[in-house]
Design a protein around this motif. Sequence first.
Motif, short mmCIF file in Angstrom:
data_model
loop_
_atom_site.label_atom_id
_atom_site.label_comp_id
_atom_site.label_asym_id
_atom_site.label_seq_id
_atom_site.Cartn_x
_atom_site.Cartn_y
_atom_site.Cartn_z
N ALA A 113 -17.28 -3.59 -8.30
CA ALA A 113 -16.00 -3.15 -8.79
C ALA A 113 -15.33 -4.99 -8.59
N ALA A 136 -19.18 -4.75 -0.59
CA ALA A 136 -18.72 -3.76 -0.46
C ALA A 136 -18.24 -3.44 1.63
N ARG A 196 -9.01 -2.99 -3.15
CA ARG A 196 -9.58 -1.74 -2.11
C ARG A 196 -11.02 -0.93 -2.38
N ASP A 197 -12.06 -2.02 -2.91
CA ASP A 197 -13.49 -1.49 -3.00
C ASP A 197 -14.26 -2.57 -2.05
N TYR A 198 -14.03 -3.23 -1.63
CA TYR A 198 -13.97 -3.99 -0.76
C TYR A 198 -13.99 -3.89 0.76
N SER A 223 -24.00 -0.23 -3.75
CA SER A 223 -22.83 -0.05 -4.63
C SER A 223 -23.09 -0.91 -5.89
N GLN A 254 -11.55 -4.42 -7.57
CA GLN A 254 -10.31 -4.21 -7.02
C GLN A 254 -10.80 -4.54 -5.32
#
Length: 126
Positions: free
Chosen positions: A107, A99, A111-113, A104, A109
Amino acid sequence: QVQLVESGGGLVQAGGSLRLSCVPSAVTFKTYATGWFRQAPGKERECVAAIDWSGTRTYYTDSVKGRFTISRDYAKNSVDLQMNSLKPEDTAVYYCAAARSPYSGLAQQERDYYYWGQGTQVTVSS
């Protein structure tokens, strides 16, 4: 700039095991949510396992549940993926991702990384 380095990939027969390791270059990993993704030829990249910053929550995609285990090694500052009972359909390039910010949550997805490794090839022969 954080760099992630994966290791541990290779060629294994069906039913065998491999252990992937992901080590960051510049930060302490223990506060970053981390995921392992894979991409097989002709397929989209998918999250196979993830762990939150505290190490107390994990996620596994259905196809690897009971066979793969994600864990933190605080001594090595790494996030490892133990893969047992490997199948030919596990063949893919495996990527480690972290992340953008510390502390965090879990997750799954892409997009979360924010930080990604270069990938390591895992090939399972039948």
